[in-house]
Motif scaffolding. Structure first.
Motif, PDB file in Angstrom:
ATOM      1  N   SER A  24      39.881  36.148  42.062  1.00 38.62           N
ATOM      2  CA  SER A  24      40.811  35.730  43.116  1.00 38.62           C
ATOM      3  C   SER A  24      40.150  34.755  44.092  1.00 38.62           C
ATOM      4  O   SER A  24      38.927  34.768  44.273  1.00 38.62           O
ATOM      5  CB  SER A  24      41.328  36.944  43.880  1.00 38.62           C
ATOM      6  N   ARG A  81      36.755  31.021  38.566  1.00 43.15           N
ATOM      7  CA  ARG A  81      38.223  30.862  38.606  1.00 43.15           C
ATOM      8  C   ARG A  81      38.809  31.026  37.212  1.00 43.15           C
ATOM      9  O   ARG A  81      39.839  31.660  37.042  1.00 43.15           O
ATOM     10  CB  ARG A  81      38.600  29.480  39.146  1.00 43.15           C
ATOM     11  N   ASN A  82      38.149  30.435  36.229  1.00 39.38           N
ATOM     12  CA  ASN A  82      38.626  30.562  34.849  1.00 39.38           C
ATOM     13  C   ASN A  82      38.532  32.002  34.364  1.00 39.38           C
ATOM     14  O   ASN A  82      39.246  32.391  33.450  1.00 39.38           O
ATOM     15  CB  ASN A  82      37.845  29.631  33.916  1.00 39.38           C
ATOM     16  N   THR A 108      39.447  34.387  36.122  1.00 43.60           N
ATOM     17  CA  THR A 108      40.511  35.008  36.925  1.00 43.60           C
ATOM     18  C   THR A 108      40.008  35.782  38.144  1.00 43.60           C
ATOM     19  O   THR A 108      40.538  36.829  38.494  1.00 43.60           O
ATOM     20  CB  THR A 108      41.425  35.913  36.075  1.00 43.60           C
ATOM     21  N   GLY A 137      48.539  30.700  42.661  1.00 40.99           N
ATOM     22  CA  GLY A 137      47.232  31.341  42.566  1.00 40.99           C
ATOM     23  C   GLY A 137      46.337  31.043  43.753  1.00 40.99           C
ATOM     24  O   GLY A 137      45.144  31.267  43.713  1.00 40.99           O
TER      25      GLY A 137
END
Length: 185
Positions: free
Chosen positions: A81, A76-77, A79, A21
Motif C-alpha cells: 500500500s 508497488r508491483n 501490492t 490505488g
C-alpha cells in the motif's frame, strides 16, 4: 449545507484515490513534506552534502537504509500500500539524515542544515506516530525493523551523503507528488 457538499466531495475524492490505488495523505503530511522538498533543493543538497565534505566522502549505512525509486516500484508491483510505502520512506529517510548528522561535528557548516532536516522529520514522525508496524504489510514492517536494528552492520555499504538525500527526495516525490498535488514531481 456547504459543509455537507464539501464532505461529499471529499468522500468522492477518497473513492477515486482508492480506485486508483492512491491512498490519501493527511494535510500535515503534505505540508511537512512540502517543507522538506523546499529544504532538499538541489543547490542546498549540493552545497551542504557535497561541497562541505571531502571529495568522495562516504557514510556507512545499512543496506536497507538506501531506498531508491526502483525499490518503491518493486514494492508497488508487490501490492504494498501507498501508506506502507510512505511509512517505510519516513523511517529510511529519517535514519539516513541521522547517519549523516552522526559524522558531523557541531561546528561543521552542514550541521545546522542537517539539524533542520531532523526537526522536519521529527515533526513528520508525529504524523506517523499513529501507525504501528502491525498496521503495515509484513515486508515493510520487516524492513523498518532492519533499519532500526543496530546489529545489522555486517550488511553495510558506503554511500555519499548527497546520494542519500537525492534518493530521499526522489522517493518522496514519487510517494507524495500526486496525493499532495505538487506542481513539479
Amino acid at each position: 449545507m456547504a459543509t455537507v457538499n464539501m464532505q461529499q466531495g471529499y468522500a468522492a475524492v477518497l473513492c477515486v484515490l482508492a480506485v486508483l490505488g492512491l491512498e490519501a495523505t493527511a494535510p500535515g503530511e503534505c505540508e511537512l513534506t512540502r517543507l522538506l522538498q523546499d529544504k532538499l533543493q538541489y543547490e542546498m543538497r549540493l552545497q551542504y552534502m557535497k561541497h562541505y565534505f571531502p571529495i568522495d566522502y562516504t557514510v556507512q549505512v545499512q543496506y536497507e537504509e538506501v531506498l531508491r525509486p526502483s525499490n518503491i516500484t518493486r514494492l508497488r508491483n508487490g501490492t504494498v500500500s501507498e501508506t506502507a510505502l510512505r511509512y517505510l520512506w519516513f523511517h529510511v529517510s529519517s535514519q539516513a539524515v541521522l547517519r549523516i548528522r552522526e559524522v558531523l561535528p557541531e561546528k561543521h557548516p552542514s550541521w545546522k542544515y542537517t539539524q533542520e532536516l531532523c526537526q522536519l522529520f521529527d515533526a513528520l514522525g508525529e504524523e506517523y506516530s499513529k501507525y504501528r508496524q502491525t498496521d503495515v504489510e509484513a515486508v515493510v514492517a520487516d524492513l523498518v525493523k532492519l533499519v532500526h536494528s543496530a546489529g545489522a552492520e555486517s550488511r553495510s555499504k558506503a554511500v555519499r551523503p548527497k546520494a542519500l538525500l537525492d534518493n530521499c527526495l526522489k522517493v518522496m516525490r514519487m510517494l507524495y507528488g500526486v496525493p499532495c498535488r505538487w506542481e513539479s514531481t
